[in-house]
Design a protein around this motif. Structure first.
Motif, PDB file in Angstrom:
ATOM      1  N   TYR A 195      -9.602  -7.548   0.913  1.00 46.77           N
ATOM      2  CA  TYR A 195     -10.126  -6.225  -0.208  1.00 46.77           C
ATOM      3  C   TYR A 195     -10.408  -4.634   0.704  1.00 46.77           C
ATOM      4  O   TYR A 195     -10.418  -3.708  -0.196  1.00 46.77           O
ATOM      5  CB  TYR A 195     -11.649  -7.221  -0.550  1.00 46.77           C
ATOM      6  CG  TYR A 195     -12.042  -6.385  -1.447  1.00 46.77           C
ATOM      7  CD1 TYR A 195     -11.718  -6.730  -2.360  1.00 46.77           C
ATOM      8  CD2 TYR A 195     -13.295  -5.488  -1.125  1.00 46.77           C
ATOM      9  CE1 TYR A 195     -12.324  -5.778  -3.751  1.00 46.77           C
ATOM     10  CE2 TYR A 195     -14.024  -4.995  -2.332  1.00 46.77           C
ATOM     11  CZ  TYR A 195     -13.369  -5.201  -3.449  1.00 46.77           C
ATOM     12  OH  TYR A 195     -13.968  -4.370  -4.406  1.00 46.77           O
ATOM     13  N   LEU A 196     -10.559  -4.767   1.483  1.00 46.83           N
ATOM     14  CA  LEU A 196     -11.164  -3.353   2.347  1.00 46.83           C
ATOM     15  C   LEU A 196     -10.097  -2.212   2.775  1.00 46.83           C
ATOM     16  O   LEU A 196     -10.027  -0.969   1.822  1.00 46.83           O
ATOM     17  CB  LEU A 196     -11.722  -3.222   3.610  1.00 46.83           C
ATOM     18  CG  LEU A 196     -13.304  -3.310   3.351  1.00 46.83           C
ATOM     19  CD1 LEU A 196     -13.773  -3.862   4.975  1.00 46.83           C
ATOM     20  CD2 LEU A 196     -14.592  -3.338   2.580  1.00 46.83           C
TER      21      LEU A 196
ATOM     22  N   GLY B 219      -8.002   3.576  -1.176  1.00 48.55           N
ATOM     23  CA  GLY B 219      -8.305   4.450  -1.607  1.00 48.55           C
ATOM     24  C   GLY B 219      -9.160   5.034  -3.026  1.00 48.55           C
ATOM     25  O   GLY B 219      -8.636   6.018  -2.950  1.00 48.55           O
ATOM     26  N   LEU B 220      -9.510   4.162  -3.029  1.00 43.88           N
ATOM     27  CA  LEU B 220     -10.250   4.087  -4.130  1.00 43.88           C
ATOM     28  C   LEU B 220     -11.385   5.478  -3.864  1.00 43.88           C
ATOM     29  O   LEU B 220     -11.597   6.065  -4.994  1.00 43.88           O
ATOM     30  CB  LEU B 220     -10.890   3.039  -4.244  1.00 43.88           C
ATOM     31  CG  LEU B 220     -12.165   3.327  -5.998  1.00 43.88           C
ATOM     32  CD1 LEU B 220     -11.862   2.858  -6.717  1.00 43.88           C
ATOM     33  CD2 LEU B 220     -13.157   1.913  -5.446  1.00 43.88           C
TER      34      LEU B 220
ATOM     35  N   GLN C  70     -13.137  10.552  -6.332  1.00 45.03           N
ATOM     36  CA  GLN C  70     -13.557  11.842  -6.315  1.00 45.03           C
ATOM     37  C   GLN C  70     -11.935  13.028  -6.720  1.00 45.03           C
ATOM     38  O   GLN C  70     -12.638  14.036  -8.095  1.00 45.03           O
ATOM     39  CB  GLN C  70     -12.741  12.108  -5.264  1.00 45.03           C
ATOM     40  CG  GLN C  70     -13.336  13.989  -4.885  1.00 45.03           C
ATOM     41  CD  GLN C  70     -15.163  14.055  -4.995  1.00 45.03           C
ATOM     42  OE1 GLN C  70     -15.682  13.835  -4.684  1.00 45.03           O
ATOM     43  NE2 GLN C  70     -15.385  16.007  -5.533  1.00 45.03           N
ATOM     44  N   ARG C  71     -10.977  12.732  -6.915  1.00 43.68           N
ATOM     45  CA  ARG C  71      -9.861  13.858  -7.887  1.00 43.68           C
ATOM     46  C   ARG C  71     -10.030  13.467  -9.399  1.00 43.68           C
ATOM     47  O   ARG C  71      -9.745  14.408  -9.918  1.00 43.68           O
ATOM     48  CB  ARG C  71      -8.444  12.856  -7.863  1.00 43.68           C
ATOM     49  CG  ARG C  71      -7.477  13.811  -8.117  1.00 43.68           C
ATOM     50  CD  ARG C  71      -5.639  12.900  -7.840  1.00 43.68           C
ATOM     51  NE  ARG C  71      -4.921  13.433  -8.902  1.00 43.68           N
ATOM     52  CZ  ARG C  71      -4.914  12.796 -10.483  1.00 43.68           C
ATOM     53  NH1 ARG C  71      -6.007  12.000 -10.133  1.00 43.68           N
ATOM     54  NH2 ARG C  71      -4.039  13.338 -10.550  1.00 43.68           N
TER      55      ARG C  71
ATOM     56  N   MET D 285     -10.335   1.715 -13.385  1.00 45.38           N
ATOM     57  CA  MET D 285      -9.592   1.594 -11.790  1.00 45.38           C
ATOM     58  C   MET D 285     -10.615   0.709 -11.026  1.00 45.38           C
ATOM     59  O   MET D 285     -10.518  -0.394 -10.236  1.00 45.38           O
ATOM     60  CB  MET D 285      -9.667   2.825 -11.294  1.00 45.38           C
ATOM     61  CG  MET D 285      -9.488   2.674  -9.745  1.00 45.38           C
ATOM     62  SD  MET D 285      -9.860   4.755  -9.383  1.00 45.38           S
ATOM     63  CE  MET D 285      -8.288   5.812 -10.380  1.00 45.38           C
ATOM     64  N   VAL D 286     -11.991   0.760 -11.140  1.00 45.88           N
ATOM     65  CA  VAL D 286     -13.510   0.206 -10.755  1.00 45.88           C
ATOM     66  C   VAL D 286     -13.406  -1.220 -10.909  1.00 45.88           C
ATOM     67  O   VAL D 286     -12.942  -2.136 -10.053  1.00 45.88           O
ATOM     68  CB  VAL D 286     -14.768   1.153 -11.217  1.00 45.88           C
ATOM     69  CG1 VAL D 286     -15.699   0.022 -10.456  1.00 45.88           C
ATOM     70  CG2 VAL D 286     -14.475   2.615 -10.174  1.00 45.88           C
TER      71      VAL D 286
END
Length: 238
Positions: free
Chosen positions: A10-11, A16-17, A22-23, A92-93
């Motif tokens: 999972y990590l 890359g999340l 941030q982008r 995404m989240v």
């Protein structure tokens, strides 16, 4: 899969999340700045139009309004782009949250299977202990039968059948719940195998011979001769 593997996988999936978030947040911030700039431009164009509208020709008025409309459309475009970025961030989240829920469900299922397996192992171990106890009782019964055959005229031992210490320490209900060898002899009024403290009837012709203390209402061994309820009743009839 081990707990550490679930966590590690999972990590890896969310490594890359933070960069992606941030982008997208940076793009949203840039859109905010461009939107504010367009809003300022619209405000200036509107003020200029109000100030000069009386002196502008019809064509000039149309051109000026088109500039304001274009600025509004651009501002709306920036706002739509910002909404799209917000939706991408949410999806995404949410995707990672759904994956986390799925991984947790898999881990809980694996854990439950291990617990069920452990319970089954414990049950098998208990059955094995019961089998060993049954074998011990069967061995005791065979020893007693051989002893009775060698001494048919002797009176039964005062301390009762040769009960193992493990059976003496057990509660009667625990013994009765154990699987019984169909070839093992039974005693007493209850027609059960030997367990706990027992007393022998002093009538040499007693068909039952041995009795559990509890079944004949005894807490301790009585002094002198003792006759079971059936033999006592038969002697009274005579």
């Amino acid at each position: 899969m081990a707990k550490g593997m679930y966590l590690e996988h999972y990590l890896d999936s969310i490594e890359g999340l933070p960069c992606e978030l941030q982008r997208n947040f940076s793009l949203m911030e840039d859109l905010d700045k461009r939107t504010e700039a367009k809003k300022a431009e619209i405000s200036e164009l509107a003020s200029e139009y109000i100030e000069k509208v009386k002196n502008l020709a019809s064509e000039e008025r149309v051109q000026h309004l088109k500039k304001i409309d274009s600025a509004y459309n651009k501002c709306k475009e920036f706002s739509d782009d910002k909404v799209q970025l917000a939706m991408q961030i949410y999806e995404m989240v949410d995707k990672h949250i759904r994956r986390l829920d799925a991984e947790l469900a898999r881990f809980e299922n694996d854990l439950q299977e291990k617990l069920d397996s452990g319970s089954q192992d414990s049950s098998d171990e208990k059955q094995s202990r019961n089998k060993n106890m049954k074998d011990k009782r069967g061995s005791h019964a065979r020893d007693k039968k051989a002893s009775d055959q060698d001494s048919p005229k002797q009176k039964k031992m005062k301390n009762g059948p040769n009960i193992s210490e493990s059976l003496l320490a057990m509660h009667p209900s625990d013994v009765l719940d154990m699987p019984v060898d169909p070839n093992e002899p039974t005693y007493c009024l209850c027609s059960q195998v030997s367990y706990g403290e027992m007393i022998g009837c002093d009538n040499s012709d007693c068909p039952i011979e041995w009795f559990h203390f509890a079944c004949v209402g005894l807490a301790t061994k009585p002094k002198g001769k003792w006759y079971c309820p059936r033999c006592t009743q038969d002697m009274k009839k005579k």
